[in-house]
Design a protein around this motif. Structure first.
Motif, mmCIF file in Angstrom:
data_model
loop_
_atom_site.group_PDB
_atom_site.id
_atom_site.type_symbol
_atom_site.label_atom_id
_atom_site.label_comp_id
_atom_site.label_asym_id
_atom_site.label_seq_id
_atom_site.Cartn_x
_atom_site.Cartn_y
_atom_site.Cartn_z
ATOM 1 N N SER A 1 -5.390 -5.143 0.867
ATOM 2 C CA SER A 1 -4.500 -4.594 -0.164
ATOM 3 C C SER A 1 -3.584 -5.683 -0.718
ATOM 4 O O SER A 1 -3.304 -5.732 -1.918
ATOM 5 C CB SER A 1 -3.658 -3.457 0.417
ATOM 6 N N ASP B 1 -6.905 -3.406 6.521
ATOM 7 C CA ASP B 1 -6.698 -2.683 5.267
ATOM 8 C C ASP B 1 -5.525 -3.272 4.489
ATOM 9 O O ASP B 1 -5.600 -3.503 3.278
ATOM 10 C CB ASP B 1 -6.456 -1.202 5.579
ATOM 11 N N LYS C 1 -7.049 -3.100 -8.711
ATOM 12 C CA LYS C 1 -6.962 -1.890 -7.904
ATOM 13 C C LYS C 1 -8.041 -1.863 -6.831
ATOM 14 O O LYS C 1 -7.798 -1.452 -5.696
ATOM 15 C CB LYS C 1 -7.089 -0.653 -8.794
ATOM 16 N N ASP C 2 -9.251 -2.278 -7.186
ATOM 17 C CA ASP C 2 -10.382 -2.316 -6.260
ATOM 18 C C ASP C 2 -11.002 -3.700 -6.282
ATOM 19 O O ASP C 2 -10.899 -4.436 -7.276
ATOM 20 C CB ASP C 2 -11.445 -1.272 -6.644
ATOM 21 N N LYS D 1 -5.586 -7.819 -3.122
ATOM 22 C CA LYS D 1 -5.787 -7.156 -4.413
ATOM 23 C C LYS D 1 -4.499 -7.123 -5.220
ATOM 24 O O LYS D 1 -4.517 -7.360 -6.432
ATOM 25 C CB LYS D 1 -6.318 -5.732 -4.180
ATOM 26 N N ARG D 2 -3.395 -6.821 -4.576
ATOM 27 C CA ARG D 2 -2.119 -6.776 -5.290
ATOM 28 C C ARG D 2 -1.732 -8.164 -5.799
ATOM 29 O O ARG D 2 -1.140 -8.306 -6.860
ATOM 30 C CB ARG D 2 -1.029 -6.205 -4.377
ATOM 31 N N SER E 1 0.856 -1.185 0.000
ATOM 32 C CA SER E 1 0.000 0.000 0.000
ATOM 33 C C SER E 1 0.896 1.239 0.000
ATOM 34 O O SER E 1 1.220 1.780 1.066
ATOM 35 C CB SER E 1 -0.918 -0.017 1.234
ATOM 36 N N ASP F 1 -13.814 -3.197 -0.200
ATOM 37 C CA ASP F 1 -12.938 -2.039 0.019
ATOM 38 C C ASP F 1 -13.452 -1.171 1.168
ATOM 39 O O ASP F 1 -12.666 -0.558 1.881
ATOM 40 C CB ASP F 1 -12.859 -1.188 -1.261
#
Length: 294
Positions: free
Chosen positions: A249, A245, A258-259, A252-253, A195, A272
């Motif tokens: 993240s 969070d 991205k979302d 997602k990565r 992040s 999210d």
């Protein structure tokens, strides 16, 4: 002969202003969209909590199944083939089960593992990674978010609603403070590979925001909180909210998105919006139970 008029090649002085206005308009529109959709989400969230335990359970069940669905969509990008039906049904039922005795949550976990196990036995092409993904989806979303229902159901009437809203608000305010402080003075990256925008300065600002909300809860006098316990709750909830969070993240990565989705304009997906609540709310519920407040 007719004299040819000279044509000026210099741009009009109003052109840059028009271009700037054209560039600023989408950004402003995006900000307005983000604010409006955020207010609608928070308004529905708080409204369901104020209305009572049942409405809270139904609302949390809805955001849980939406978050679970988005989780499965991301996992499928990584080549996993989860049983979405079993996972999403369990994600929806966990917050509903939280309205009853704790045995109901335990029974639901047992039934989920049993159902997924039988699916694995009778589906030869299913891999153990698919089983793990199927189990993680509802446990990561519905089971963890059911703590919001447990909080609302633990204290009757307005004090229970205020406590539940306060716990959620401490995470929302923490996120806002972390963002504002990070943008203003953030220099030291917290987790640049996962992040990039998170900073240690923003992290401290987020803790301060959470503490403010918990001190307000202490000041109401509704709960068996002392000031030191409230401070500890504010710090712990903010830290676990950041962990939540970062975990999302990393998910997602790992799959290159991205979302988690595009359900909420300007905010991304439901997951999210719930990432910090997933770990922050259950942390608050456990601390309050262990500390004898609930």
């Amino acid at each position: 002969m007719r004299r040819r008029r000279s044509v000026s090649t210099r741009p009009s002085s109003s052109a840059p202003a028009e271009q700037e206005g054209a560039q600023a308009s989408p950004a402003f529109t995006g900000l307005v969209t983000r604010v409006i959709s955020g207010l609608v989400y928070v308004g529905l969230f708080i409204g369901s909590i104020l209305f009572g335990s049942i409405s809270t359970a139904v609302f949390v069940a809805l955001i849980s199944v939406l978050s679970s669905h988005e989780f499965f969509q991301m996992i499928k990008r990584d080549g996993k083939v989860p049983n979405e039906l079993l996972g999403n049904v369990a994600a929806f039922l966990f917050p509903i089960a939280a309205l009853g005795e704790s045995m109901y949550l335990s029974a639901l976990i047992f039934l989920l593992i049993l159902a997924v196990g039988l699916w694995y036995v009778y589906s030869p092409r299913t891999r153990i990674a698919d089983v793990a993904a199927t189990l993680m989806g509802p446990l990561y979303t519905g089971f963890m978010l059911s703590a919001i229902v447990l909080l609302r159901d633990a204290v009757p009437g307005f004090p229970g609603a205020l406590l539940t809203v306060g716990v959620c608000a401490s995470l929302w305010v923490s996120d806002s403070f972390a963002y504002l402080v990070g943008r203003a003075i953030g220099r030291h990256k917290m987790a640049p590979r996962i992040s990039p925008n998170k900073t240690w300065e923003g992290f401290v600002g987020g803790i301060a925001g959470s503490i403010i909300v918990w001190l307000i809860l202490f000041a109401t006098g509704f709960y068996r909180l002392n000031i030191f316990f409230a401070l500890g709750c504010g710090i712990a909830v903010a830290i676990l909210g950041v962990f939540g969070d970062l975990i999302e993240s990393r998910l997602k990565r790992g799959v290159g998105v991205k979302d988690s989705g595009n359900l909420i304009p300007g905010h991304g997906g439901m997951l999210d919006r719930c990432d910090s609540l997933i770990f922050g709310c259950i942390t608050a519920e456990l601390i309050l139970v262990i500390g004898g407040v609930l």
